[in-house]
Scaffold this motif. Sequence first.
Motif, PDB file in Angstrom:
ATOM      1  N   PRO A 126      37.003  47.752  30.996  1.00 19.93           N
ATOM      2  CA  PRO A 126      35.743  47.142  31.390  1.00 19.93           C
ATOM      3  C   PRO A 126      35.694  46.939  32.895  1.00 19.93           C
ATOM      4  CG  PRO A 126      37.191  45.518  30.410  1.00 19.93           C
ATOM      5  CD  PRO A 126      37.872  46.855  30.287  1.00 19.93           C
ATOM      6  N   SER A 127      34.489  46.838  33.433  1.00 20.72           N
ATOM      7  CA  SER A 127      34.333  46.556  34.849  1.00 20.72           C
ATOM      8  C   SER A 127      33.208  45.557  35.027  1.00 20.72           C
ATOM      9  CB  SER A 127      34.017  47.833  35.629  1.00 20.72           C
ATOM     10  OG  SER A 127      32.779  48.352  35.204  1.00 20.72           O
ATOM     11  N   VAL A 128      33.214  44.873  36.160  1.00 17.95           N
ATOM     12  CA  VAL A 128      32.148  43.922  36.446  1.00 17.95           C
ATOM     13  C   VAL A 128      31.065  44.673  37.192  1.00 17.95           C
ATOM     14  CG1 VAL A 128      31.519  41.861  37.717  1.00 17.95           C
ATOM     15  CG2 VAL A 128      33.704  41.965  36.553  1.00 17.95           C
ATOM     16  N   ALA A 129      29.858  44.614  36.669  1.00 15.95           N
ATOM     17  CA  ALA A 129      28.735  45.297  37.297  1.00 15.95           C
ATOM     18  C   ALA A 129      27.659  44.287  37.625  1.00 15.95           C
ATOM     19  CB  ALA A 129      28.178  46.361  36.358  1.00 15.95           C
ATOM     20  N   PRO A 130      27.006  44.425  38.781  1.00 20.46           N
ATOM     21  CA  PRO A 130      25.917  43.503  39.097  1.00 20.46           C
ATOM     22  C   PRO A 130      24.783  43.683  38.092  1.00 20.46           C
ATOM     23  CG  PRO A 130      26.126  45.222  40.765  1.00 20.46           C
ATOM     24  CD  PRO A 130      27.245  45.409  39.796  1.00 20.46           C
ATOM     25  N   GLU A 131      24.047  42.632  37.844  1.00 22.71           N
ATOM     26  CA  GLU A 131      22.969  42.677  36.862  1.00 22.71           C
ATOM     27  C   GLU A 131      21.840  43.586  37.309  1.00 22.71           C
ATOM     28  OE1 GLU A 131      21.430  42.213  33.311  1.00 22.71           O
ATOM     29  OE2 GLU A 131      23.328  41.325  33.891  1.00 22.71           O
ATOM     30  N   SER A 132      21.681  43.781  38.602  1.00 23.22           N
ATOM     31  CA  SER A 132      20.612  44.635  39.119  1.00 23.22           C
ATOM     32  C   SER A 132      20.761  46.044  38.582  1.00 23.22           C
ATOM     33  CB  SER A 132      20.684  44.661  40.651  1.00 23.22           C
ATOM     34  OG  SER A 132      19.873  45.682  41.142  1.00 23.22           O
ATOM     35  N   ARG A 133      19.701  46.552  37.974  1.00 21.41           N
ATOM     36  CA  ARG A 133      19.744  47.897  37.408  1.00 21.41           C
ATOM     37  C   ARG A 133      19.279  48.936  38.419  1.00 21.41           C
ATOM     38  NH1 ARG A 133      20.929  47.183  32.096  1.00 21.41           N
ATOM     39  NH2 ARG A 133      20.203  45.269  31.151  1.00 21.41           N
ATOM     40  N   GLY A 134      18.851  48.509  39.597  1.00 23.13           N
ATOM     41  CA  GLY A 134      18.317  49.423  40.584  1.00 23.13           C
ATOM     42  C   GLY A 134      19.380  50.177  41.348  1.00 23.13           C
ATOM     43  N   THR A 135      20.620  49.831  41.206  1.00 26.34           N
ATOM     44  CA  THR A 135      21.665  50.495  41.962  1.00 26.34           C
ATOM     45  C   THR A 135      22.609  51.226  41.029  1.00 26.34           C
ATOM     46  OG1 THR A 135      23.504  50.202  43.494  1.00 26.34           O
ATOM     47  CG2 THR A 135      23.098  48.396  42.017  1.00 26.34           C
ATOM     48  N   ALA A 136      23.022  52.392  41.418  1.00 28.01           N
ATOM     49  CA  ALA A 136      23.955  53.168  40.616  1.00 28.01           C
ATOM     50  C   ALA A 136      25.367  53.025  41.158  1.00 28.01           C
ATOM     51  CB  ALA A 136      23.541  54.632  40.629  1.00 28.01           C
ATOM     52  N   LYS A 137      25.528  52.247  42.214  1.00 29.37           N
ATOM     53  CA  LYS A 137      26.824  52.080  42.844  1.00 29.37           C
ATOM     54  C   LYS A 137      27.743  51.239  41.967  1.00 29.37           C
ATOM     55  CE  LYS A 137      27.721  49.938  47.014  1.00 29.37           C
ATOM     56  NZ  LYS A 137      27.477  49.728  48.412  1.00 29.37           N
ATOM     57  N   ALA A 138      28.977  51.644  41.811  1.00 30.08           N
ATOM     58  CA  ALA A 138      29.933  50.903  40.989  1.00 30.08           C
ATOM     59  C   ALA A 138      30.354  49.618  41.704  1.00 30.08           C
ATOM     60  CB  ALA A 138      31.167  51.766  40.724  1.00 30.08           C
ATOM     61  N   ALA A 139      30.730  48.641  40.918  1.00 32.31           N
ATOM     62  CA  ALA A 139      31.189  47.374  41.487  1.00 32.31           C
ATOM     63  C   ALA A 139      32.507  47.597  42.207  1.00 32.31           C
ATOM     64  CB  ALA A 139      31.372  46.339  40.383  1.00 32.31           C
ATOM     65  N   ALA A 140      32.701  46.872  43.284  1.00 25.44           N
ATOM     66  CA  ALA A 140      33.936  46.989  44.055  1.00 25.44           C
ATOM     67  C   ALA A 140      35.097  46.422  43.251  1.00 25.44           C
ATOM     68  CB  ALA A 140      33.799  46.223  45.371  1.00 25.44           C
ATOM     69  N   ALA A 141      36.287  46.916  43.533  1.00 22.40           N
ATOM     70  CA  ALA A 141      37.477  46.407  42.860  1.00 22.40           C
ATOM     71  C   ALA A 141      37.636  44.929  43.185  1.00 22.40           C
ATOM     72  CB  ALA A 141      38.699  47.188  43.318  1.00 22.40           C
ATOM     73  N   PRO A 142      38.025  44.139  42.203  1.00 23.23           N
ATOM     74  CA  PRO A 142      38.145  42.714  42.453  1.00 23.23           C
ATOM     75  C   PRO A 142      39.227  42.427  43.490  1.00 23.23           C
ATOM     76  CG  PRO A 142      39.046  43.263  40.307  1.00 23.23           C
ATOM     77  CD  PRO A 142      38.412  44.499  40.858  1.00 23.23           C
ATOM     78  N   ALA A 143      38.893  41.606  44.438  1.00 18.78           N
ATOM     79  CA  ALA A 143      39.865  41.187  45.446  1.00 18.78           C
ATOM     80  C   ALA A 143      40.483  39.877  44.976  1.00 18.78           C
ATOM     81  CB  ALA A 143      39.172  40.998  46.793  1.00 18.78           C
ATOM     82  N   VAL A 144      41.720  39.671  45.317  1.00 17.74           N
ATOM     83  CA  VAL A 144      42.369  38.425  44.937  1.00 17.74           C
ATOM     84  C   VAL A 144      42.342  37.468  46.119  1.00 17.74           C
ATOM     85  CG1 VAL A 144      43.868  39.507  43.227  1.00 17.74           C
ATOM     86  CG2 VAL A 144      44.659  39.271  45.566  1.00 17.74           C
ATOM     87  N   GLU A 145      42.380  36.210  45.804  1.00 13.51           N
ATOM     88  CA  GLU A 145      42.408  35.197  46.848  1.00 13.51           C
ATOM     89  C   GLU A 145      43.871  34.953  47.224  1.00 13.51           C
ATOM     90  OE1 GLU A 145      40.310  31.756  45.472  1.00 13.51           O
ATOM     91  OE2 GLU A 145      38.745  33.006  44.590  1.00 13.51           O
ATOM     92  N   PRO A 146      44.257  35.234  48.466  1.00 16.58           N
ATOM     93  CA  PRO A 146      45.654  35.081  48.865  1.00 16.58           C
ATOM     94  C   PRO A 146      46.195  33.673  48.632  1.00 16.58           C
ATOM     95  CG  PRO A 146      44.435  36.239  50.560  1.00 16.58           C
ATOM     96  CD  PRO A 146      43.441  35.781  49.549  1.00 16.58           C
ATOM     97  N   GLU A 147      45.375  32.660  48.847  1.00 21.60           N
ATOM     98  CA  GLU A 147      45.857  31.287  48.644  1.00 21.60           C
ATOM     99  C   GLU A 147      46.138  31.008  47.172  1.00 21.60           C
ATOM    100  OE1 GLU A 147      46.991  29.380  51.025  1.00 21.60           O
ATOM    101  OE2 GLU A 147      46.429  31.072  52.303  1.00 21.60           O
ATOM    102  N   ARG A 148      45.321  31.585  46.302  1.00 21.90           N
ATOM    103  CA  ARG A 148      45.568  31.418  44.862  1.00 21.90           C
ATOM    104  C   ARG A 148      46.865  32.122  44.473  1.00 21.90           C
ATOM    105  NH1 ARG A 148      42.192  33.903  39.848  1.00 21.90           N
ATOM    106  NH2 ARG A 148      43.541  33.095  38.239  1.00 21.90           N
ATOM    107  N   VAL A 149      47.063  33.336  44.991  1.00 23.77           N
ATOM    108  CA  VAL A 149      48.286  34.076  44.695  1.00 23.77           C
ATOM    109  C   VAL A 149      49.488  33.314  45.250  1.00 23.77           C
ATOM    110  CG1 VAL A 149      49.555  36.225  45.115  1.00 23.77           C
ATOM    111  CG2 VAL A 149      47.113  36.296  44.584  1.00 23.77           C
ATOM    112  N   ARG A 150      49.353  32.778  46.459  1.00 23.66           N
ATOM    113  CA  ARG A 150      50.451  32.003  47.058  1.00 23.66           C
ATOM    114  C   ARG A 150      50.805  30.811  46.167  1.00 23.66           C
ATOM    115  NH1 ARG A 150      51.750  31.885  52.363  1.00 23.66           N
ATOM    116  NH2 ARG A 150      49.671  32.530  52.990  1.00 23.66           N
ATOM    117  N   ALA A 151      49.792  30.091  45.691  1.00 19.48           N
ATOM    118  CA  ALA A 151      50.026  28.930  44.830  1.00 19.48           C
ATOM    119  C   ALA A 151      50.646  29.345  43.498  1.00 19.48           C
ATOM    120  CB  ALA A 151      48.717  28.173  44.595  1.00 19.48           C
ATOM    121  N   ASP A 152      50.148  30.437  42.924  1.00 14.39           N
ATOM    122  CA  ASP A 152      50.697  30.911  41.653  1.00 14.39           C
ATOM    123  C   ASP A 152      52.156  31.324  41.807  1.00 14.39           C
ATOM    124  OD1 ASP A 152      48.270  30.440  40.423  1.00 14.39           O
ATOM    125  OD2 ASP A 152      47.637  32.551  40.442  1.00 14.39           O
ATOM    126  N   LEU A 153      52.466  32.046  42.888  1.00 19.69           N
ATOM    127  CA  LEU A 153      53.839  32.467  43.112  1.00 19.69           C
ATOM    128  C   LEU A 153      54.753  31.285  43.417  1.00 19.69           C
ATOM    129  CD1 LEU A 153      53.292  35.767  45.139  1.00 19.69           C
ATOM    130  CD2 LEU A 153      54.150  35.556  42.799  1.00 19.69           C
TER     131      LEU A 153
END
Length: 148
Positions: free
Chosen positions: A52-79
């Motif tokens: 599955p992928s996250v797609a914007p609700e707008s149907r006017g664009t055929a562009k794929a959703a960008a790959a999810p970026a992670v929040e470095p501070e969240r990753v730092r806290a998790d690690l």
Amino acid sequence: MTSPADLSHAVLVRVAEFLRTLPADQLAALADGSARLQLAATGATSDRPARPSVAPESRGTAKAAAAPAVEPERVRADLAAIDDRAAAGRYLDDLRMTVPQLKGLAKNLGIAVPSRATKADVRRDIVQWTVGRRLDSSAISRPAPTRG
């Protein structure tokens, strides 16, 4: 695994794994309805379903959703909460990041990696500098057991 219940369970597990990697803003967009999950065929076979992928609700664009970026501070806290190198490696693997994304994460965490580093190299360096050094320091600073 051919029963509908088993297939539904497998799909829900994959969706949950995917959602766990999304940043908070994309999760909020899914929750408020401004984004939606979309199934896209990727040349998958019956034994390897499409992701599955996250797609914007707008149907006017055929562009794929960008790959999810992670929040470095969240990753730092998790690690920081992980006390095992192998578990930290699995955590990074679960984020399903590309080499450039991992290198960007390393940079945001203040970890220098060689420009020609492979994914395994970057992953190993992130684990070593976030979890490994802390574990090494803790092991070295423990007082020796008393002999009695």
